[in-house]
Design an enzyme around this catalytic site. Structure first.
Site, PDB file in Angstrom:
ATOM      1  N   ARG A  56     126.314  14.462 117.719  1.00 31.28           N
ATOM      2  CA  ARG A  56     126.157  14.003 119.251  1.00 31.28           C
ATOM      3  C   ARG A  56     124.901  14.458 119.739  1.00 31.28           C
ATOM      4  O   ARG A  56     123.994  13.332 120.018  1.00 31.28           O
ATOM      5  CB  ARG A  56     127.392  14.375 120.529  1.00 31.28           C
ATOM      6  CG  ARG A  56     128.876  13.150 120.368  1.00 31.28           C
ATOM      7  CD  ARG A  56     129.645  15.031 119.884  1.00 31.28           C
ATOM      8  NE  ARG A  56     129.465  15.336 118.604  1.00 31.28           N
ATOM      9  CZ  ARG A  56     130.422  15.644 117.502  1.00 31.28           C
ATOM     10  NH1 ARG A  56     131.127  14.602 117.778  1.00 31.28           N
ATOM     11  NH2 ARG A  56     129.999  16.009 116.540  1.00 31.28           N
ATOM     12  N   LYS A  86     110.139  29.886 105.801  1.00 32.14           N
ATOM     13  CA  LYS A  86     108.619  30.803 105.147  1.00 32.14           C
ATOM     14  C   LYS A  86     108.515  32.124 106.165  1.00 32.14           C
ATOM     15  O   LYS A  86     108.197  32.966 105.598  1.00 32.14           O
ATOM     16  CB  LYS A  86     107.449  30.236 104.903  1.00 32.14           C
ATOM     17  CG  LYS A  86     108.017  28.926 104.235  1.00 32.14           C
ATOM     18  CD  LYS A  86     106.625  27.852 104.482  1.00 32.14           C
ATOM     19  CE  LYS A  86     106.692  26.945 104.298  1.00 32.14           C
ATOM     20  NZ  LYS A  86     105.103  26.108 104.240  1.00 32.14           N
ATOM     21  N   ARG A 108     118.243  23.259 118.943  1.00 33.02           N
ATOM     22  CA  ARG A 108     119.390  23.903 118.785  1.00 33.02           C
ATOM     23  C   ARG A 108     118.958  25.286 117.414  1.00 33.02           C
ATOM     24  O   ARG A 108     118.173  24.518 116.667  1.00 33.02           O
ATOM     25  CB  ARG A 108     120.314  22.883 118.014  1.00 33.02           C
ATOM     26  CG  ARG A 108     121.367  23.416 117.334  1.00 33.02           C
ATOM     27  CD  ARG A 108     122.805  22.435 117.054  1.00 33.02           C
ATOM     28  NE  ARG A 108     123.161  22.521 118.294  1.00 33.02           N
ATOM     29  CZ  ARG A 108     124.376  21.274 118.516  1.00 33.02           C
ATOM     30  NH1 ARG A 108     125.180  21.165 117.122  1.00 33.02           N
ATOM     31  NH2 ARG A 108     125.126  21.008 119.164  1.00 33.02           N
ATOM     32  N   HIS A 136     124.933  26.290 126.246  1.00 34.73           N
ATOM     33  CA  HIS A 136     125.169  24.310 126.449  1.00 34.73           C
ATOM     34  C   HIS A 136     124.711  23.919 126.602  1.00 34.73           C
ATOM     35  O   HIS A 136     125.753  22.897 127.949  1.00 34.73           O
ATOM     36  CB  HIS A 136     126.050  24.048 124.767  1.00 34.73           C
ATOM     37  CG  HIS A 136     125.648  23.107 123.976  1.00 34.73           C
ATOM     38  ND1 HIS A 136     124.572  21.728 124.205  1.00 34.73           N
ATOM     39  CD2 HIS A 136     126.516  22.287 122.673  1.00 34.73           C
ATOM     40  CE1 HIS A 136     124.864  21.137 123.309  1.00 34.73           C
ATOM     41  NE2 HIS A 136     125.824  21.260 123.113  1.00 34.73           N
TER      42      HIS A 136
HETATM   43  N1   CP Z   1     128.801  18.482 121.368  1.00 35.49           N
HETATM   44  C1   CP Z   1     128.020  18.676 120.299  1.00 35.49           C
HETATM   45  O1   CP Z   1     127.131  20.265 120.912  1.00 35.49           O
HETATM   46  O2   CP Z   1     128.110  18.487 119.058  1.00 35.49           O
HETATM   47  P1   CP Z   1     127.868  17.867 118.020  1.00 35.49           P
HETATM   48  O3   CP Z   1     127.832  19.797 117.258  1.00 35.49           O
HETATM   49  O4   CP Z   1     127.885  16.841 116.778  1.00 35.49           O
HETATM   50  O5   CP Z   1     125.986  18.509 118.469  1.00 35.49           O
END
Ligand code: CP
Length: 312
Positions: A56, A86, A108, A136
């Site tokens: 997502r 590396k 991420r 997040h």
């Molecule tokens: N909710 C969420 O972060 O989903 P993904 O890990 O698929 O990005």
């Protein structure tokens, strides 16, 4: 300029982001609107670097950029297919990527704190797309946007959050967003070993947001406006934590739904594994697929702001 933590947003800014998301949602409904949007940031590019799996967040950020006319350079599985494998540091990586003239970097990471390290080294906005078991923040904004669309408010709500609250970064960020608004009460449902961390409890206390902790799922569900369920984060569990898990987890199924009121909604950041039974998908209270869709509009707003701040 960076998006690193849910904590950084005040109510005024969140309201403005939600209004902007509403505006994009409307424009995307028509071909003319989509063409207009595609002119917004023509000639700009973003980098999308994911050191941990995503469906997502990655897709919605990249599609959001494209809808706004931007180009996207993406590194899927960046831990393996970038020079971080590396031994290159994240600091060096963002210096290089920003040097190529992109307007923002979406990151991420598997480890908490990587987005902040990247931001400290970056002359352009860094957007934290999930930072280990830390935060997040963009998810929490789309979660809050989903709740606002449903109830027309983000205050005076009873929110139940259940599952692996210790390792789940979405509940950590959403708790901080909800703590900005008055009169919310959060009930955390988990086993004691996987309850929400003390740092989040301290933030709630400081903002006078009331909360309770329980393992009684059915009692908690009975009193909820919003039920926010999460999966067990198996990839983050220690061996000791794995051994302490009960055989029966907290599963939302048709039987559990009987405990919920008719006006309540069911949310989940997804992916789900088995903690929400597929039979729940047809329940009129299920909102998790709409919730994921809302991520596109909210991330369009966040990218627009990032690009504007980079060019300011
Ligand atoms: N909710 C969420 O972060 O989903 P993904 O890990 O698929 O990005």
């Amino acid at each position: 300029m960076h998006v690193l933590s849910a904590h950084q947003f005040d109510i005024e800014e969140m309201t403005s982001i939600f209004n902007q998301a509403d505006h994009y949602r409307k424009l995307l409904l028509t071909a003319e609107g989509r063409r207009t949007l595609a002119q917004t940031h023509l000639g700009e590019q973003i980098c999308s670097t994911f050191y941990e799996a995503s469906t997502r967040t990655k897709a919605s950020f990249e599609i959001a950029a494209m809808k706004l006319g931007m180009g996207v350079f993406e590194t899927e599985n960046a831990g393996e297919f970038s020079s971080v494998s590396k031994g290159e540091t994240i600091e060096d990586s963002v210096r290089i990527l920003s040097g190529y003239g992109v307007s923002a970097i979406v990151i991420r990471s598997k480890e908490e704190g990587v987005a902040a390290r990247a931001a400290a080294a970056s002359p352009i906005p860094i957007l934290n797309a999930g930072d280990g078991k830390g935060e997040h923040p963009t998810q929490s904004l789309l979660d809050a946007y989903t709740i606002k669309r449903e109830f027309g408010r983000l205050n005076n709500l009873k929110i139940v959050m259940g599952g692996d609250l210790k390792h789940g970064r979405t509940v950590r960020s959403l708790s901080q967003v909800l703590a900005k608004y008055k009169g919310n009460h959060i009930t955390y449902v988990s086993i004691p070993e996987l309850q929400i961390s003390d740092d989040i409890k301290a933030i709630l206390k400081k903002s006078h947001t009331t909360f309770t902790e329980t393992a009684d799922m059915h009692a908690a569900l009975a009193n909820a406006d919003v039920v926010y369920w999460t999966r067990l984060q198996r990839e983050r569990l220690t061996k000791v934590e794995q051994k302490s898990l009960p055989k029966d987890g907290f599963i939302l199924d048709k039987n559990a739904l009987k405990s919920m009121s008719k006006h309540a909604i069911i949310m989940h950041p997804l992916p789900r594994v088995d903690e929400i039974a597929v039979e729940v998908d047809d329940d009129p209270r299920a909102r998790y697929f709409e919730q994921a869709e809302n991520g596109l509009h909210v991330r369009m707003a966040l990218l627009d702001r990032a690009v504007m701040s980079a060019s300011a």
